[in-house]
Scaffold this motif. Structure first.
Motif, PDB file in Angstrom:
ATOM      1  N   VAL A  61       5.823   4.023   1.597  1.00 25.61           N
ATOM      2  CA  VAL A  61       5.118   2.960   0.389  1.00 25.61           C
ATOM      3  C   VAL A  61       5.814   1.801   1.483  1.00 25.61           C
ATOM      4  CG1 VAL A  61       5.890   1.518  -2.317  1.00 25.61           C
ATOM      5  CG2 VAL A  61       6.227   4.210  -1.570  1.00 25.61           C
ATOM      6  N   SER A 107       0.642  -1.341  -0.184  1.00 27.32           N
ATOM      7  CA  SER A 107      -0.274  -0.144  -0.293  1.00 27.32           C
ATOM      8  C   SER A 107       0.604   1.498  -0.126  1.00 27.32           C
ATOM      9  CB  SER A 107      -0.501   0.072   1.318  1.00 27.32           C
ATOM     10  OG  SER A 107       0.134   0.517   1.910  1.00 27.32           O
ATOM     11  N   VAL A 108       0.014   2.667  -0.363  1.00 24.72           N
ATOM     12  CA  VAL A 108       0.793   3.674  -0.433  1.00 24.72           C
ATOM     13  C   VAL A 108      -0.070   4.396   0.452  1.00 24.72           C
ATOM     14  CG1 VAL A 108       1.707   5.767  -1.545  1.00 24.72           C
ATOM     15  CG2 VAL A 108       1.432   2.869  -2.672  1.00 24.72           C
ATOM     16  N   PHE A 113       0.377   8.730   1.765  1.00 22.39           N
ATOM     17  CA  PHE A 113       0.234   9.789   1.461  1.00 22.39           C
ATOM     18  C   PHE A 113       0.504  10.813   2.222  1.00 22.39           C
ATOM     19  CE2 PHE A 113      -0.692  14.018  -1.101  1.00 22.39           C
ATOM     20  CZ  PHE A 113       0.210  14.675  -1.339  1.00 22.39           C
ATOM     21  N   SER A 163       5.744   9.579   0.721  1.00 22.15           N
ATOM     22  CA  SER A 163       4.409   9.168   1.236  1.00 22.15           C
ATOM     23  C   SER A 163       5.709   7.403   1.678  1.00 22.15           C
ATOM     24  CB  SER A 163       4.383   8.166  -0.712  1.00 22.15           C
ATOM     25  OG  SER A 163       3.737   9.467  -1.007  1.00 22.15           O
ATOM     26  N   HIS A 174       3.974  12.226  -3.611  1.00 21.01           N
ATOM     27  CA  HIS A 174       3.083  11.247  -3.418  1.00 21.01           C
ATOM     28  C   HIS A 174       3.027  10.748  -4.795  1.00 21.01           C
ATOM     29  CE1 HIS A 174      -1.536  10.712  -2.978  1.00 21.01           C
ATOM     30  NE2 HIS A 174      -1.013   9.174  -3.365  1.00 21.01           N
ATOM     31  N   ALA A 175       3.954   8.986  -4.210  1.00 17.14           N
ATOM     32  CA  ALA A 175       4.082   8.165  -5.138  1.00 17.14           C
ATOM     33  C   ALA A 175       2.678   6.620  -5.040  1.00 17.14           C
ATOM     34  CB  ALA A 175       5.266   7.427  -4.328  1.00 17.14           C
ATOM     35  N   HIS A 176       2.837   6.669  -6.468  1.00 19.24           N
ATOM     36  CA  HIS A 176       2.011   6.058  -7.221  1.00 19.24           C
ATOM     37  C   HIS A 176       2.218   4.670  -7.820  1.00 19.24           C
ATOM     38  CE1 HIS A 176      -1.206   9.497  -7.421  1.00 19.24           C
ATOM     39  NE2 HIS A 176       0.137  10.169  -7.655  1.00 19.24           N
ATOM     40  N   PHE A 177       1.669   3.660  -6.361  1.00 14.62           N
ATOM     41  CA  PHE A 177       1.930   2.405  -7.715  1.00 14.62           C
ATOM     42  C   PHE A 177       0.560   1.381  -6.989  1.00 14.62           C
ATOM     43  CE2 PHE A 177       6.390   3.224  -6.031  1.00 14.62           C
ATOM     44  CZ  PHE A 177       7.151   2.890  -6.917  1.00 14.62           C
ATOM     45  N   GLU A 178       0.039   0.580  -7.737  1.00 17.28           N
ATOM     46  CA  GLU A 178      -0.767  -0.196  -7.517  1.00 17.28           C
ATOM     47  C   GLU A 178      -0.148  -1.504  -6.669  1.00 17.28           C
ATOM     48  OE1 GLU A 178      -3.474  -1.086  -9.041  1.00 17.28           O
ATOM     49  OE2 GLU A 178      -3.052   1.338 -10.263  1.00 17.28           O
TER      50      GLU A 178
END
Lengths: 350, 289
Positions: A303, A293-294, A296, A301, A319-323
């Motif tokens: 991770v 999960s991430v 913010f 962020s 803000h990191a964006h990872f699925e």
């Protein structure tokens, strides 16, 4: 200014060992934080210094004087309680000067000192109020005022900020630290909040199950944790601890195929420690992890990921964006790597 | 809004109905009856104005009962409150067997009045009573404690104190336990002695309880009747006749209900004035948390 010395002080409650022969010395005029999880003996230690409880064995000295068996009032210290312990039927002014009245300090002197303390803490407009008419932060100031007006060389504080909201806690932290430095008081401060310890302390005494785990400056505890316990207690969030296992003549992260860049020999297992803020996302890094999960936070962020059986946190700017389920790799600078013995939890250098 | 008010009154109705039926209406009834003569056989009550009250002024037993009641109140209230506080402070300290001690102090409250009176009756019995055995063993002469005018009231006062102190102790104990221990620690750090802490912190914090106990003690002192009936029946020579006992005698022994109603009104006025005085004068000094 006074120093405090504990020599093998132990406290038993029946069979239960609250404190197991701890010793430490504090410098005059320094800010010492007793830090640890609940039940570690930090409040007991403070109460023993205050004289509210007596040690089962060991000696306590303040300055040159052995105070082990002295009543609290003769130890030359003041104390701020977690619950503030304000007298509900007395006005703010009467609460603050309570001790001066007990000691029959003259009216003129009392007024002078009261004026000074109310000035220092900005309590002037509240003097006629009762504690129940004050907010939590104001009550905390009054408790602080009652401690400061005694003008004792030592001030003890038992989790004084734990009942305040986050914003106020931050303000009071700075204020208490500034007051301590300005008045050159020896301060012993109990908290379970490592942020308070890191931001305020000259020295931190980290306690665990009635024993001292590590003593040092905030820098030392952060940079060179002596044990995995210290590593997992200091820092927000704390250090990642990843178990390693033998792989041929080297090491790999437990439960994975990735080799760890460690060349230390050990019969027992090893634990690799890296702080979330020291990890860098790097496609060619040695550590492969699966994102869970991430979170913010604004400036950065966190991770959350998994490496074999171990949990891992990586601090990433903005803000990191990872699925969830994405594969990432991370690396770290060699001097940010900590190694611990898996069995004893002790730090290994080299 | 309208609906809320109706619901509110409906919720209050059961309690209010009971209060009116059993408290307020009887009060009004007593005041009403006190201006009428006592009905006898076929003769209905007639309005006689203040005749009943005039009779009261001339009634020696009434004045004697009033004075007795005053002495009874002065004898029982301060001592039982002081004892209750002392016992509560004692059993609130950490020591072995304090649960047992608390129970022992509270026992007199649990015992039925009639039983208590009979036990004490035995203590005071001439010649073979407990008190007599004790005094003769110590070489003093015999004395009829309940039978002589000089000691009868004091004997009744002792029984009342014995019965009340344990009851009041429970309230003090509850109040003491609501004072956080950190207050005494803070005071100890400032160098306050136990006496100073008791005087400046504990007693002021107990004031709401003291006021409550005081009001109750006054009411109890004025409505004391059962001990008197069992132990002395008001004697000897009305030495232990208290107000309510006098009312009871006039009303239910002599069946002079009109006069009894007038006496009851006086009793109510005395109680109301006492309670009002306590609340008006003491309330200002009481700190409520």
């Amino acid at each position: 200014m006074s120093s405090i010395h504990l020599e093998s002080v132990a406290k038993l409650w029946g069979e239960a060992r609250a404190l197991d022969a701890i010793s430490f010395d504090t410098e005059p005029g320094s800010f010492v934080v007793l830090l640890g999880p609940s039940g570690c003996g930090k409040s007991t230690t403070l109460r023993l210094i205050a004289g509210l409880d007596t040690p089962s064995s060991g000696r306590i000295r303040i300055g040159e004087k052995d105070v082990t068996n002295l009543p609290p009032a003769e130890r030359g210290l003041s104390m701020v309680f977690q619950s503030y312990a304000l007298f509900p039927h007395l006005s703010v002014a009467e609460n603050i000067v309570f001790g001066l009245r007990v000691r029959k300090v003259s009216t003129a002197e009392r007024e002078r000192r009261l004026a000074r303390v109310t000035d220092l803490l900005g309590l002037g407009h509240l003097l006629e109020r009762r504690p129940s008419q004050l907010s939590g932060g104001q009550q905390q100031r009054v408790a602080l005022g009652r401690a400061l007006i005694a003008e004792q060389p030592i001030c003890l504080m038992d989790e004084p900020l734990s009942n305040l909201d986050a914003q106020l806690r931050g303000d009071m932290r700075r204020e208490i630290r500034a007051l301590q430095q300005r008045l050159a008081i020896t301060m012993v401060y109990v908290t379970h909040d490592q942020v308070e310890a890191m931001t305020m302390a000259d020295r931190i005494i980290l306690l665990r199950e009635g024993r001292i785990e590590q003593v040092g400056t905030p820098d030392e505890l952060y940079e060179k944790p002596r044990t995995t316990f210290t590593a997992s207690f200091i820092g927000a969030p704390p250090m990642n601890l990843i178990p390693l296992e033998h792989a041929g003549d080297g090491w790999r992260f437990a439960g994975t195929d990735s080799r760890a860049p460690v060349n230390v020999t050990s019969a027992d297992g090893l634990v690799l420690g890296v702080r979330p803020e020291d990890l860098v996302l790097d496609d060619r890094g040695p550590l492969a992890a699966t994102v869970v999960s991430v979170e913010f936070h604004g400036a950065d962020s966190l991770v959350a990921a998994r490496v074999g059986e171990a949990n891992l946190l990586i601090r990433v700017p903005r803000h990191a964006h990872f699925e969830a389920g994405a594969r990432v790799r991370a690396s770290w600078a060699a001097h940010h790597q900590h190694l611990f013995d898996a069995r004893s939890g002790l730090r290994r250098d080299g | 809004m309208r609906n809320g008010a109706v619901t509110g009154w409906l919720l209050l109705l059961p309690a209010a109905a009971l209060l009116v039926l059993f408290t307020h209406w009887p009060i009004v009834g007593s005041v009403w009856d006190s201006f009428y003569s006592t009905p006898k056989g076929s003769r209905p009550p007639v309005f006689i104005g203040l005749d009943n009250y005039q009779a009261m002024v001339a009634d020696e037993v009434f004045w004697k009962s009033l004075w007795n009641n005053l002495w009874f109140a002065l004898g029982t209230i301060p001592v039982s409150i002081a004892l209750a506080l002392a016992m509560a402070l004692w059993v609130n300290s950490t020591m072995r067997g304090r649960t047992w001690l608390r129970m022992a102090f509270f026992t007199p409250t649990v015992l039925p009045m009639i039983a208590v009176a009979n036990i004490w009756l035995f203590f005071y019995t001439p010649q073979y009573g407990l008190l007599e055995k004790l005094t003769t063993a110590l070489g003093f002469g015999t004395h009829n404690w309940l039978g002589s005018e000089s000691t009868a009231l004091a004997c009744v006062i002792v029984v009342a104190i014995w019965k009340e102190a344990g009851f009041f102790m429970i309230f003090y104990l509850a109040a003491l336990q609501s004072i956080p221990p950190s207050l005494s620690e803070a005071a100890a750090l400032e160098g306050a002695s136990r006496g100073y802490y008791l005087r400046r912190i504990v007693l002021p914090l107990l004031m709401p309880t003291t006021l409550f106990i005081l009001v109750n003690a006054v009411i109890n002192a004025v409505r004391m009747v059962d001990h008197i009936i069992v132990m002395t029946k008001g004697g000897p020579n009305n030495a232990t006749s208290l107000l309510l006992f006098h009312v009871y005698q006039v009303g239910f022994s002599f069946w002079d209900t009109g006069y009894a109603a007038a006496l009851t009104v006086v009793l109510l006025v005395v109680l109301a004035v006492a309670a009002l005085g306590q609340f008006v004068f003491l309330d200002k000094k009481v700190h409520y948390q």
